[in-house]
Design an enzyme around this catalytic site. Structure first.
Site, short mmCIF file in Angstrom:
data_model
loop_
_atom_site.label_atom_id
_atom_site.label_comp_id
_atom_site.label_asym_id
_atom_site.label_seq_id
_atom_site.Cartn_x
_atom_site.Cartn_y
_atom_site.Cartn_z
N ASP A 244 0.85 -1.20 0.00
CA ASP A 244 0.00 0.00 0.00
C ASP A 244 0.88 1.24 0.00
OD1 ASP A 244 -2.39 -1.42 0.16
OD2 ASP A 244 -2.60 -1.18 2.32
N GLN B 163 -0.70 7.04 -6.28
CA GLN B 163 -1.77 7.96 -5.87
C GLN B 163 -1.86 9.11 -6.87
OE1 GLN B 163 0.46 8.52 -2.33
NE2 GLN B 163 -1.02 7.53 -1.00
N ARG C 225 -1.32 -0.65 -8.44
CA ARG C 225 -2.73 -0.31 -8.18
C ARG C 225 -2.82 1.21 -8.28
NH1 ARG C 225 -3.85 -0.89 -2.22
NH2 ARG C 225 -4.32 -3.08 -2.60
N ALA D 111 -5.45 8.91 -0.24
CA ALA D 111 -6.35 9.02 0.91
C ALA D 111 -5.80 9.87 2.05
CB ALA D 111 -6.65 7.62 1.46
P1 FDA Z 1 -14.02 9.57 -4.81
O1 FDA Z 1 -13.44 9.85 -3.47
O2 FDA Z 1 -14.11 10.68 -5.79
O3 FDA Z 1 -15.43 8.92 -4.59
C1 FDA Z 1 -16.27 8.57 -5.67
C2 FDA Z 1 -17.53 7.95 -5.12
O4 FDA Z 1 -17.20 6.71 -4.49
C3 FDA Z 1 -18.22 8.77 -4.04
O5 FDA Z 1 -19.10 9.71 -4.59
C4 FDA Z 1 -18.96 7.68 -3.28
O6 FDA Z 1 -20.12 7.26 -3.97
C5 FDA Z 1 -17.98 6.54 -3.32
N1 FDA Z 1 -17.08 6.54 -2.14
C6 FDA Z 1 -15.77 6.85 -2.10
N2 FDA Z 1 -15.27 6.69 -0.87
C7 FDA Z 1 -16.30 6.29 -0.10
C8 FDA Z 1 -16.43 5.95 1.28
N3 FDA Z 1 -15.41 6.02 2.12
N4 FDA Z 1 -17.64 5.56 1.72
C9 FDA Z 1 -18.70 5.47 0.89
N5 FDA Z 1 -18.63 5.77 -0.42
C10 FDA Z 1 -17.46 6.17 -0.91
N6 FDA Z 1 -5.32 5.22 -0.84
C11 FDA Z 1 -4.01 5.43 -0.55
O7 FDA Z 1 -3.62 6.57 -0.33
N7 FDA Z 1 -3.15 4.38 -0.52
C12 FDA Z 1 -3.52 3.11 -0.79
O8 FDA Z 1 -2.70 2.18 -0.76
C13 FDA Z 1 -4.90 2.87 -1.10
N8 FDA Z 1 -5.35 1.63 -1.38
C14 FDA Z 1 -6.64 1.45 -1.87
C15 FDA Z 1 -7.08 0.21 -2.29
C16 FDA Z 1 -8.32 0.07 -2.90
C17 FDA Z 1 -8.75 -1.28 -3.38
C18 FDA Z 1 -9.17 1.20 -3.03
C19 FDA Z 1 -10.51 1.10 -3.70
C20 FDA Z 1 -8.78 2.41 -2.55
C21 FDA Z 1 -7.52 2.56 -1.94
N9 FDA Z 1 -7.11 3.80 -1.45
C22 FDA Z 1 -5.78 3.97 -1.13
C23 FDA Z 1 -8.09 4.87 -1.18
C24 FDA Z 1 -8.19 5.84 -2.34
O9 FDA Z 1 -7.02 6.59 -2.46
C25 FDA Z 1 -9.39 6.79 -2.16
O10 FDA Z 1 -9.22 7.52 -0.99
C26 FDA Z 1 -10.73 6.11 -2.12
O11 FDA Z 1 -10.79 5.02 -2.99
C27 FDA Z 1 -11.84 7.09 -2.54
O12 FDA Z 1 -11.62 7.53 -3.84
P2 FDA Z 1 -12.51 7.10 -5.09
O13 FDA Z 1 -11.61 6.74 -6.21
O14 FDA Z 1 -13.45 6.03 -4.71
O15 FDA Z 1 -13.22 8.41 -5.57
#
Ligand code: FDA
Length: 308
Positions: free
Chosen positions: A129, A158, A179, A184
């Protein structure tokens, strides 16, 4: 609010208060499969039966002593043995600060190599990660070093970081699986795009660099726009659905998870488990105001909730 929650996620004082609280524990269970390996294995088994693969993550970060780091490494080796024994379609995700990166780079590398060697021997895979930006350079370097010796390792990019494109090119040059996620952690505008639109544009740009590379990558997002852009791109470039996978987090957008599987895409679900769930939980609250509102509503006594 996002910045505040991410700051609080690092609070050593708040953690025990939140983790003791029954409501927090209940709400956290939406995002965390449970406290034991058995809980995670059961979650993976259910997801496998529904056509989704898994990546198990033993929660824990920033360990403060060598014994803690060695325990975590033993936990990951045991996890790979259990996955093999149970014949699950699952790999493992881990964090370098859980394996002593704050204590010593060489200790961390020794432990990662031990886990990756074990995983590679079992035909499995370790995903490193990506944590906050203080660790980006060391994570990229360590991954590259380990990747030159073992195939069963990859890391995370990221899209919010300005440096991500250069890192993608660098890691592609050693055949590293990646990935792609948005990111985050709380990062300053000097190193990360502050605006969502720019993060999204960079995400699409990096996705288009990764997927034609011939290396198997993960497109990790719940954002329908990112998913659609990926679907459109692979169709246009004739990239097979078995040449990459979508990835999502346990408990988030299960409707979209099922839809992707129905459409014939590969999907892996990240399954966190363990007792050290506070920082992970806070990052999930920070991502979505509705999660925080749900949590706060549940903290109120029931009579107050009903009146509100
Ligand atoms: P975005 O934040 O724009 O959200 C899009 C939509 O997704 C939202 O409108 C909502 O519908 C849904 N959504 C997103 N987050 C949600 C939540 N918490 N609860 C409910 N609904 C939600 N980050 C990092 O810094 N290091 C890492 O190693 C990883 N590893 C990782 C693994 C996997 C499998 C995933 C899916 C994600 C990560 N992340 C991560 C987290 C990533 O960086 C990010 O913070 C989250 O995936 C939210 O971003 P989205 O791409 O979903 O889009």
């Amino acid at each position: 609010m996002r910045a505040l929650l991410l700051k609080l996620s690092e609070s050593k004082r708040l953690a025990p208060l939140i983790m003791k609280n029954g409501v927090s524990r209940r709400v956290a269970r939406r995002f965390v499969a449970g406290e034991t390996l058995d809980d995670a294995i059961e979650a993976a088994r259910v997801l496998n039966s529904q056509g989704r693969s898994a990546s198990l993550d033993l929660l824990g970060e920033n360990v403060s002593n060598e014994a803690g780091a060695r325990d975590a490494a033993d936990g990951y080796v045991a996890m790979f043995n259990r996955i093999a024994r149970e014949n699950l379609n699952a790999n493992v995700s881990l964090k370098l600060t859980q394996l002593g990166l704050d204590l010593s780079g060489s200790l961390c590398q020794e432990l990662v190599e031990k886990i990756v060697a074990h995983a590679t021997g079992l035909g499995n895979f370790v995903r490193i990660d990506m944590e906050g930006s203080a660790y980006t350079q060391r994570t990229v370097e360590l991954t590259k070093r380990v990747r030159t010796r073992y195939t069963g390792v990859g890391t995370v990019m990221q899209a919010y970081l300005y440096r991500a494109e250069k890192d993608v090119q660098d890691l592609l040059s050693v055949g590293c699986r990646m990935r792609l996620c948005k990111g985050a952690y709380k990062e300053p505008p000097e190193i990360a795009f502050p605006e969502k639109a720019d993060v999204d544009a960079n995400y699409v740009k990096l996705m288009k660099l990764l997927l034609p590379s011939g290396i198997y990558h993960g497109i990790a997002t719940h954002d329908p726009a990112m998913i659609q852009a990926t679907k459109d791109f692979v169709r246009e470039k004739n990239i097979g659905r078995d040449q990459f996978e979508f990835q999502m987090l346990y408990g988030i957008r299960t409707d979209m998870q099922k839809q992707l599987v129905r459409e014939g895409y590969r999907l892996r679900i990240y399954i966190p488990f363990g007792t050290d769930w506070f920082p992970y939980f806070m990052r999930r609250l920070a991502e979505r105001p509705a999660n925080l509102a749900f949590f706060l509503r549940n903290l109120l006594p029931k009579s107050t909730r009903d009146a509100a």
